[in-house]
Write a protein that holds these residues in place. Structure first.
Motif, short mmCIF file in Angstrom:
data_model
loop_
_atom_site.label_atom_id
_atom_site.label_comp_id
_atom_site.label_asym_id
_atom_site.label_seq_id
_atom_site.Cartn_x
_atom_site.Cartn_y
_atom_site.Cartn_z
N LEU A 66 0.74 -1.46 -0.07
CA LEU A 66 -0.07 0.08 -0.06
C LEU A 66 0.73 1.17 -0.01
O LEU A 66 0.75 2.05 -0.78
CB LEU A 66 -0.94 0.03 1.16
N ARG A 118 -10.48 -8.52 18.93
CA ARG A 118 -11.77 -7.69 18.39
C ARG A 118 -11.42 -7.19 16.97
O ARG A 118 -10.83 -6.22 16.63
CB ARG A 118 -11.62 -6.38 19.47
N ASP A 119 -12.00 -8.13 16.14
CA ASP A 119 -12.04 -8.05 14.73
C ASP A 119 -12.63 -6.61 14.26
O ASP A 119 -12.06 -6.06 13.37
CB ASP A 119 -12.65 -8.91 13.85
N ASP A 120 -13.60 -6.25 15.02
CA ASP A 120 -14.24 -4.62 14.69
C ASP A 120 -13.32 -3.75 14.99
O ASP A 120 -13.04 -2.78 14.04
CB ASP A 120 -15.78 -4.66 15.57
N VAL A 177 -9.95 -4.11 14.98
CA VAL A 177 -8.93 -4.24 13.98
C VAL A 177 -9.37 -3.33 12.78
O VAL A 177 -8.64 -2.49 12.20
CB VAL A 177 -8.38 -5.75 13.57
N ASP A 178 -10.51 -3.74 12.28
CA ASP A 178 -10.94 -2.90 10.97
C ASP A 178 -10.91 -1.43 11.05
O ASP A 178 -10.52 -0.73 9.94
CB ASP A 178 -12.26 -3.57 10.64
N SER A 179 -11.40 -0.97 12.07
CA SER A 179 -11.75 0.38 12.31
C SER A 179 -10.22 0.92 12.47
O SER A 179 -10.07 2.07 12.04
CB SER A 179 -12.59 0.67 13.68
N ALA A 185 -8.65 1.17 8.88
CA ALA A 185 -9.13 2.32 8.34
C ALA A 185 -8.48 3.78 8.50
O ALA A 185 -8.47 4.61 7.96
CB ALA A 185 -10.64 2.45 8.66
N ARG A 186 -8.51 3.93 9.90
CA ARG A 186 -7.74 4.96 10.59
C ARG A 186 -6.30 5.02 9.88
O ARG A 186 -5.93 6.00 9.75
CB ARG A 186 -7.82 5.22 12.20
N ARG A 189 -4.99 4.07 7.33
CA ARG A 189 -5.14 4.45 5.94
C ARG A 189 -5.43 5.75 5.58
O ARG A 189 -4.95 6.51 4.82
CB ARG A 189 -6.14 3.45 5.31
N HIS A 190 -6.23 6.39 6.49
CA HIS A 190 -6.62 7.92 6.33
C HIS A 190 -5.39 8.66 6.73
O HIS A 190 -5.20 9.68 6.37
CB HIS A 190 -7.64 8.22 7.46
N VAL A 240 -0.80 9.67 4.24
CA VAL A 240 -0.13 10.51 3.43
C VAL A 240 -0.34 11.86 4.25
O VAL A 240 -1.40 12.23 4.91
CB VAL A 240 -0.71 10.72 2.33
#
Lengths: 447, 199
Positions: free
Chosen positions: B15, B161-163, B165-167, B170-171, B173-174, B177
């Motif tokens: 990524l 806590r998979d939820d 992990v995903d959240s 996402a943070r 990735r935000h 850059v």
């Protein structure tokens, strides 16, 4: 309602649907560049605002199959021309390896995307089938492109002969049911086109069997019928996405029709029942349900709900009783005046921010690779005898939005998409250009 | 100018690099000609593929752009030679390893490293200044905030806590850059420099 009132209401809803289709077609036209359909991508996994050139990915599945729906249902050649033009994009963009360039959607411009290339094959084969029925020799061009991809990439690099399943990527042996289902659909279409029944026994049935293994079967349990997003060895990821589960259903039903194996039909029915259990009163679906039972509500797909509707419609034809109208209304409410359909609702909620006063920019942004799903579904509902009018110039759209808690203005015209902050534009894409324009400081998340 | 990617199909670049390559291509924009000098074949293939898409599209003529990726000291004479002929407004984009990228490389590739480590952002900026180029923008890819969120996602994974992990992903990735703060600390750094008038 009296019979007459019912007829009037039905006529009105048909007109709404036809209007939605012609507007969406007009918007798709604005998204075409020199090499095909482009534009920024938003997705649950990641966004891609920078690469905006053509993406030879799953957007072509819904676009080609949608135009073929319109051609079949109206007999109007202009829709076949558009399907052929999209097929030509794929043929022109095919690499010597058989792969399609920029086939990774949110990871474009990389190539070798799954299930994207299989989705393109599925569309190419359908186009070839229609042309062959018309005794048009061009069918071989599209069939040849699909064959090169199936043989040169999907069967060669993704098929795991030892485990008898399609891998996620050549380097990742995870079994991803929705991707495998798309591949199975492409292979079933290939078997129809060529009469090659061997692919069914060798690839398709083992794939569908494996999808069933990835399904939770525990009557009475909230997750009963859910299909895991991925399985590595014997271990499931424990993530259940209604959208991806819906994309497994048509393949299972097609497998049932061809083999008479009731297990496929039972799996499709259980998966549909799961979807209906989690459907929200407004017709939308949560993004993800975890093994623990926790639900990630947002973002809820709007345009992508077209694929869920298509699965539901398929099961309704099989005798399952359900109301699809609330979900159709959810989808149609997302259509902008310029014809594009909003991608989602609730993207900002994903980052744990406070409920925004305006929708997230990513919610508002129509994306070809999501709008195609709405297009495919809506065009499937166009009936013989429906007249699809030409639309006039599309209006400019201007909407207030938010991005990461900062207010912004989303503007779209037939020539560009722009996001403006307080100090001028922050993101701009001139339609047709392969890359977006970047202005000054980074707006976190957009870049 | 496009050269075939050394990666097999379906093997995605990570990524961070994909974002860096895409950002370079977007920053280069629609230009009559983009020159590329790359210190390794991976960067050369990925960037040439991207830059070639922006060429010859009939766009308005814009000043030339040189993309110097993985800037090795030995490539400086070639780069300087090209930059000498750039008109004012000509642009150079430099993609190099930031502080954490260099630290990561030393950890995994050894202290000695290979001959000709990429030049640091500060060294590149000084050399460009000598040639009349002023740095107008800096971008960090994979900075402290990104790594913090990724580390928290790993912790959430341990807690099953998979939820979360995903959240947290996402943070991350935000925060991938950044153009503010100490971007030189990031894994990858992009410098944008323009040739000044009168040079």
């Amino acid at each position: 309602m009296s019979d007459e009132q019912c007829l009037i209401a039905a006529d009105r809803s048909r007109r709404v649907l036809i209007h939605a289709v012609v507007l969406l077609d007009a918007w798709l036209e604005t998204m075409r560049g020199p090499d095909g359909y482009g534009g920024p991508v938003v997705h649950w996994w990641q966004d891609n605002f920078l690469y905006t050139g053509v993406g030879l990915d799953w957007r072509y599945e819904g676009i080609i199959l949608g135009y073929l729906n319109l051609y079949r249902n109206t007999g109007d050649e202009r829709w076949l021309d558009k399907a052929r033009r999209a097929g030509d994009d794929l043929v022109r963009g095919q690499l010597p390896s058989g792969n399609f360039r920029a086939s990774c959607f949110e990871a474009n411009p990389d190539t070798g995307g799954t299930p994207h290339e299989a989705a393109c094959d599925r569309a190419l084969i359908a186009l070839a089938q229609v042309l062959r029925e018309r005794v048009d020799p061009a069918w071989e061009v599209y069939a040849g492109a699909a064959r090169r991809n199936l043989e040169g990439y999907i069967l060669r690099f993704l098929w795991n002969d030892e485990g008898r399943f399609f891998q996620n990527t050549p380097a990742d042996p995870t079994f991803v049911p929705n991707k495998a289902a798309t591949t199975a659909e492409a292979l079933m279409a290939w078997a129809d086109l060529t009469g090659d029944g061997e692919v069914m026994e060798r690839y398709v049935f083992p794939t569908l069997d494996r999808i069933i293994v990835a399904q939770v079967r525990s009557p009475g349990h909230p997750l009963d019928g859910a299909i895991d997003q991925g399985v590595m060895g014997r271990k499931g990821m424990g993530r259940f996405f209604p959208f991806y589960i819906a994309r497994c259903i048509p393949a299972l039903m097609e497998g049932y029709e061809r083999s008479g194996r009731v297990a496929y039909r039972d799996a499709a029915r259980a998966a549909t029942a799961f979807l209906l259990r989690y459907r929200r009163p407004d017709g939308s679906f949560p993004q993800i349900v975890y093994r623990s039972g926790r639900v990630g509500e947002t973002p809820r797909w709007v345009a992508g709900a077209g694929d869920i509707l298509r699965a539901m419609e398929r099961m309704r034809r099989d005798g399952m009783e359900m109301n699809t109208e609330t979900t159709l209304a959810w989808l149609l409410r997302g259509q902008h005046p310029h014809g594009g359909i909003a991608t989602a609702r609730g993207f900002s909620g994903r980052n744990g921010s406070h409920p925004p006063s305006h929708p997230d920019f990513r919610d508002l942004l129509p994306v070809c690779g999501w709008a195609d799903k709405a297009f495919r579904y809506l065009t499937g509902r166009v009936c013989r005898g429906d007249v699809l009018p030409e639309v006039g110039p599309l209006p400019e759209v201007e909407m207030n939005g938010e991005f990461r808690g900062v207010r912004c203005l989303y503007r779209e015209t037939p020539r560009w998409i722009e996001v403006r902050g307080e100090n001028g534009w922050r993101y701009r894409w001139t339609k047709g250009a392969p890359w977006a324009e970047v202005n000054g400081r980074v707006w976190p998340g957009i870049l | 100018m496009s050269t075939p990617s050394p990666r097999p199909p379906g093997a995605l670049s990570d990524l961070l690099h994909r974002t860096a390559f895409n950002l370079c291509a977007a920053l280069a924009g629609a230009t009559e000609r983009a020159y590329l000098v790359a210190g390794n074949p991976f960067y050369a293939a990925e960037l040439s593929e991207r830059l070639s898409q922006a060429e010859n599209r009939g766009k308005a003529r814009r000043p030339p752009v040189l993309v110097w990726a993985d800037p090795r000291p030995g490539a400086w004479p070639e780069v300087a030679d090209r930059l000498q002929n750039f008109p004012p407004g000509g642009q150079v984009l430099v993609l190099t390893a930031g502080w954490s990228g260099r630290r990561w490389a030393r950890r995994y590739l050894g202290e000695g490293g290979e001959a000709g480590w990429p030049l640091s952002p500060a060294v590149v900026a000084r050399r460009l200044a000598d040639e009349g180029f002023r740095v107008t923008a800096r971008y960090g890819i994979g900075g402290a905030a990104y790594h913090l969120w990724e580390a928290l996602a790993c912790a959430a994974l341990l807690l099953r806590r998979d939820d979360w992990v995903d959240s947290l992903h996402a943070r991350a990735r935000h925060a991938l850059v950044s153009s503010d703060g100490p971007v030189e600390m990031s894994r990858l750094v992009i410098l944008v420099a323009r040739k000044q008038e009168g040079r």
